[in-house]
Design a protein around this motif. Sequence first.
Motif, PDB file in Angstrom:
ATOM      1  N   ILE A  82       6.061  16.653   0.307  1.00  0.00           N
ATOM      2  CA  ILE A  82       4.812  16.048  -0.152  1.00  0.00           C
ATOM      3  C   ILE A  82       4.895  15.561  -1.592  1.00  0.00           C
ATOM      4  N   SER A  83       5.773  16.179  -2.393  1.00  0.00           N
ATOM      5  CA  SER A  83       5.877  15.774  -3.795  1.00  0.00           C
ATOM      6  C   SER A  83       6.381  14.344  -3.950  1.00  0.00           C
ATOM      7  N   LEU A  84       7.090  13.834  -2.960  1.00  0.00           N
ATOM      8  CA  LEU A  84       7.578  12.456  -3.030  1.00  0.00           C
ATOM      9  C   LEU A  84       6.428  11.461  -3.125  1.00  0.00           C
ATOM     10  N   MET A  85       5.285  11.796  -2.534  1.00  0.00           N
ATOM     11  CA  MET A  85       4.162  10.870  -2.530  1.00  0.00           C
ATOM     12  C   MET A  85       3.437  10.844  -3.869  1.00  0.00           C
ATOM     13  N   TYR A  86       3.721  11.783  -4.747  1.00  0.00           N
ATOM     14  CA  TYR A  86       3.071  11.836  -6.043  1.00  0.00           C
ATOM     15  C   TYR A  86       4.041  11.598  -7.194  1.00  0.00           C
ATOM     16  N   SER A  87       5.307  11.344  -6.882  1.00  0.00           N
ATOM     17  CA  SER A  87       6.321  11.211  -7.927  1.00  0.00           C
ATOM     18  C   SER A  87       6.316   9.839  -8.584  1.00  0.00           C
ATOM     19  N   GLY A  88       5.815   8.817  -7.888  1.00  0.00           N
ATOM     20  CA  GLY A  88       5.860   7.457  -8.424  1.00  0.00           C
ATOM     21  C   GLY A  88       7.247   6.855  -8.422  1.00  0.00           C
ATOM     22  N   ASP A  89       8.165   7.419  -7.656  1.00  0.00           N
ATOM     23  CA  ASP A  89       9.552   6.932  -7.600  1.00  0.00           C
ATOM     24  C   ASP A  89       9.608   5.668  -6.747  1.00  0.00           C
ATOM     25  N   LEU A  90       9.942   4.539  -7.368  1.00  0.00           N
ATOM     26  CA  LEU A  90       9.958   3.269  -6.644  1.00  0.00           C
ATOM     27  C   LEU A  90      11.003   3.252  -5.540  1.00  0.00           C
ATOM     28  N   ARG A  91      12.076   4.003  -5.702  1.00  0.00           N
ATOM     29  CA  ARG A  91      13.098   4.039  -4.657  1.00  0.00           C
ATOM     30  C   ARG A  91      12.516   4.607  -3.370  1.00  0.00           C
ATOM     31  N   PHE A  92      11.589   5.537  -3.492  1.00  0.00           N
ATOM     32  CA  PHE A  92      10.909   6.092  -2.318  1.00  0.00           C
ATOM     33  C   PHE A  92       9.830   5.137  -1.806  1.00  0.00           C
ATOM     34  N   LEU A  93       9.001   4.599  -2.717  1.00  0.00           N
ATOM     35  CA  LEU A  93       7.857   3.802  -2.311  1.00  0.00           C
ATOM     36  C   LEU A  93       8.269   2.457  -1.717  1.00  0.00           C
ATOM     37  N   GLU A  94       9.411   1.918  -2.163  1.00  0.00           N
ATOM     38  CA  GLU A  94       9.848   0.608  -1.653  1.00  0.00           C
ATOM     39  C   GLU A  94      10.173   0.647  -0.168  1.00  0.00           C
ATOM     40  N   GLN A  95      10.411   1.826   0.377  1.00  0.00           N
ATOM     41  CA  GLN A  95      10.678   1.919   1.814  1.00  0.00           C
ATOM     42  C   GLN A  95       9.467   1.480   2.652  1.00  0.00           C
ATOM     43  N   PHE A  96       8.273   1.550   2.069  1.00  0.00           N
ATOM     44  CA  PHE A  96       7.063   1.268   2.827  1.00  0.00           C
ATOM     45  C   PHE A  96       6.514  -0.120   2.525  1.00  0.00           C
ATOM     46  N   ALA A  97       7.272  -0.913   1.741  1.00  0.00           N
ATOM     47  CA  ALA A  97       6.798  -2.272   1.393  1.00  0.00           C
ATOM     48  C   ALA A  97       6.931  -3.200   2.586  1.00  0.00           C
ATOM     49  N   GLU A 104       0.828  -1.199   0.000  1.00  0.00           N
ATOM     50  CA  GLU A 104       0.000   0.000   0.000  1.00  0.00           C
ATOM     51  C   GLU A 104       0.866   1.254   0.000  1.00  0.00           C
ATOM     52  N   HIS A 105       0.458   2.207  -0.802  1.00  0.00           N
ATOM     53  CA  HIS A 105       1.088   3.520  -0.795  1.00  0.00           C
ATOM     54  C   HIS A 105       0.871   4.134   0.596  1.00  0.00           C
ATOM     55  N   PRO A 106       1.838   4.894   1.109  1.00  0.00           N
ATOM     56  CA  PRO A 106       1.644   5.472   2.453  1.00  0.00           C
ATOM     57  C   PRO A 106       0.384   6.319   2.575  1.00  0.00           C
ATOM     58  N   LEU A 107      -0.022   6.978   1.490  1.00  0.00           N
ATOM     59  CA  LEU A 107      -1.270   7.733   1.521  1.00  0.00           C
ATOM     60  C   LEU A 107      -2.474   6.815   1.679  1.00  0.00           C
ATOM     61  N   ILE A 108      -2.499   5.743   0.880  1.00  0.00           N
ATOM     62  CA  ILE A 108      -3.626   4.804   0.938  1.00  0.00           C
ATOM     63  C   ILE A 108      -3.650   4.090   2.279  1.00  0.00           C
ATOM     64  N   ARG A 109      -2.491   3.769   2.801  1.00  0.00           N
ATOM     65  CA  ARG A 109      -2.427   3.093   4.101  1.00  0.00           C
ATOM     66  C   ARG A 109      -2.986   3.992   5.196  1.00  0.00           C
ATOM     67  N   THR A 110      -2.594   5.266   5.175  1.00  0.00           N
ATOM     68  CA  THR A 110      -3.107   6.217   6.170  1.00  0.00           C
ATOM     69  C   THR A 110      -4.604   6.416   5.999  1.00  0.00           C
ATOM     70  N   TRP A 111      -5.038   6.553   4.750  1.00  0.00           N
ATOM     71  CA  TRP A 111      -6.472   6.678   4.421  1.00  0.00           C
ATOM     72  C   TRP A 111      -7.247   5.528   5.046  1.00  0.00           C
ATOM     73  N   ASN A 112      -6.796   4.296   4.799  1.00  0.00           N
ATOM     74  CA  ASN A 112      -7.516   3.120   5.299  1.00  0.00           C
ATOM     75  C   ASN A 112      -7.513   3.052   6.822  1.00  0.00           C
ATOM     76  N   GLU A 113      -6.404   3.425   7.449  1.00  0.00           N
ATOM     77  CA  GLU A 113      -6.336   3.402   8.912  1.00  0.00           C
ATOM     78  C   GLU A 113      -7.351   4.371   9.516  1.00  0.00           C
ATOM     79  N   ILE A 114      -7.439   5.565   8.942  1.00  0.00           N
ATOM     80  CA  ILE A 114      -8.387   6.557   9.457  1.00  0.00           C
ATOM     81  C   ILE A 114      -9.824   6.073   9.284  1.00  0.00           C
ATOM     82  N   VAL A 115     -10.133   5.582   8.090  1.00  0.00           N
ATOM     83  CA  VAL A 115     -11.496   5.141   7.809  1.00  0.00           C
ATOM     84  C   VAL A 115     -11.893   3.978   8.714  1.00  0.00           C
ATOM     85  N   LYS A 116     -10.988   3.034   8.942  1.00  0.00           N
ATOM     86  CA  LYS A 116     -11.317   1.872   9.784  1.00  0.00           C
ATOM     87  C   LYS A 116     -11.659   2.287  11.205  1.00  0.00           C
ATOM     88  N   ILE A 117     -10.977   3.294  11.716  1.00  0.00           N
ATOM     89  CA  ILE A 117     -11.267   3.751  13.085  1.00  0.00           C
ATOM     90  C   ILE A 117     -12.692   4.278  13.170  1.00  0.00           C
TER      91      ILE A 117
END
Length: 368
Positions: free
Chosen positions: A353-368, A122-135
């Motif tokens: 914040i731009s890192l979350m919209y860049s689609g850079d796998l080097r950044f996103l892989e940190q949250f895998a 999950e993208h960190p944005l989607i993960r945070t989104w889901n955590e908030i909604v579940k609460i």
Amino acid sequence: MSDPQPTPTSLDYSPEHLTQRFQTLQAEFDLGLREASTPEELEDLRLKWEGRKQGRLTLLSSLWLKEAPAEKKKEIGQRFNALKDHIVSELQRAAGSRGQNVLDAEAIDITQPGTRRRLGAEHPLIRTWNEIVKIFQAMGYSVGVGPEVETDYYNFESLNFPPGHPARDTQDTLVITGQERKPLRDRLLMRTHTSPVQIRTMEQQPPPVRIVIPGKVHRNDAADATHSPIFHQVEGLCVDTNITFSDLKGTLDHFMKALFGSSVKTRFFPSFFPFTEPSADVQISCPFCGGKGCRKCKYSGWIELLGCGMVDPAVFGFVQQKQPAYDPKKISGFAFGMGIDRVAMMSYGISDISLMYSGDLRFLEQFA
């Protein structure tokens, strides 16, 4: 493949001649079947004999059976059906056999090691989104959605933003071109918050209402480390009889503790929003330093996280035009809203914040 012999148009109806003719036709088909070495050639052979308009069986039926004397139709029909059954069955057998050969050639050896497919995360944005909604779902809230292209009425007017309010300024709001001839309330724009879904929900559903609304919003902000023209919000609405500010405080305090940990404290400061009265800004004790002071809380021990307040009776007045049940004399409610992006950045230590919209796998892989 050899060329077929022309279909005879006249026939000697003696038994010997009929036998010879049909044996010749069957031999011709069998030869073509042996020469058909590819699926394409097999299909061509099928169309040549079984085609509806120009197939040889169709021609045989129209030329031989229809023109045969009445006393010979039965015998010719029996021989014709035998030839047809032979052709159909042989074509099916050949198709099945050659199809099996293809399957055998493409068969998978299950004893060989497989190719491991990399699992996504999950993208960190989607993960945070889901955590908030579940609460909030655990507290009995449903999830609302609505259009990103909104009318001025739902985005501003029905939320008690009068004409001339600073939020209507084109420097903040992205408007759709070619709307100048329309009345102001009907002009289209990119929604600046998810609040319009609150109005749409109340118009369609009488109280009680408990809804949480996550979604994408748009504002004409210059991109920098903490701002983006596209970002995400989650808003909430609770409407019922006897809803008080204490209910609002208790709900948000529970939410903060569920999201950041039971040791987190909340505090409220007076604020202003056109659609709530009274309104408040909410701060939480820094979950990273325990309130002692650190870089994330700018050494204050507190982090401002969201805005909230009691729904302004004027908002219920707009809703009453379509849903009379929202009488501000009988019901009350609270609303709140926060930026999902900001919560994600704070939770995962993201500085831009731009890192979350860049689609850079080097950044996103940190949250895998």
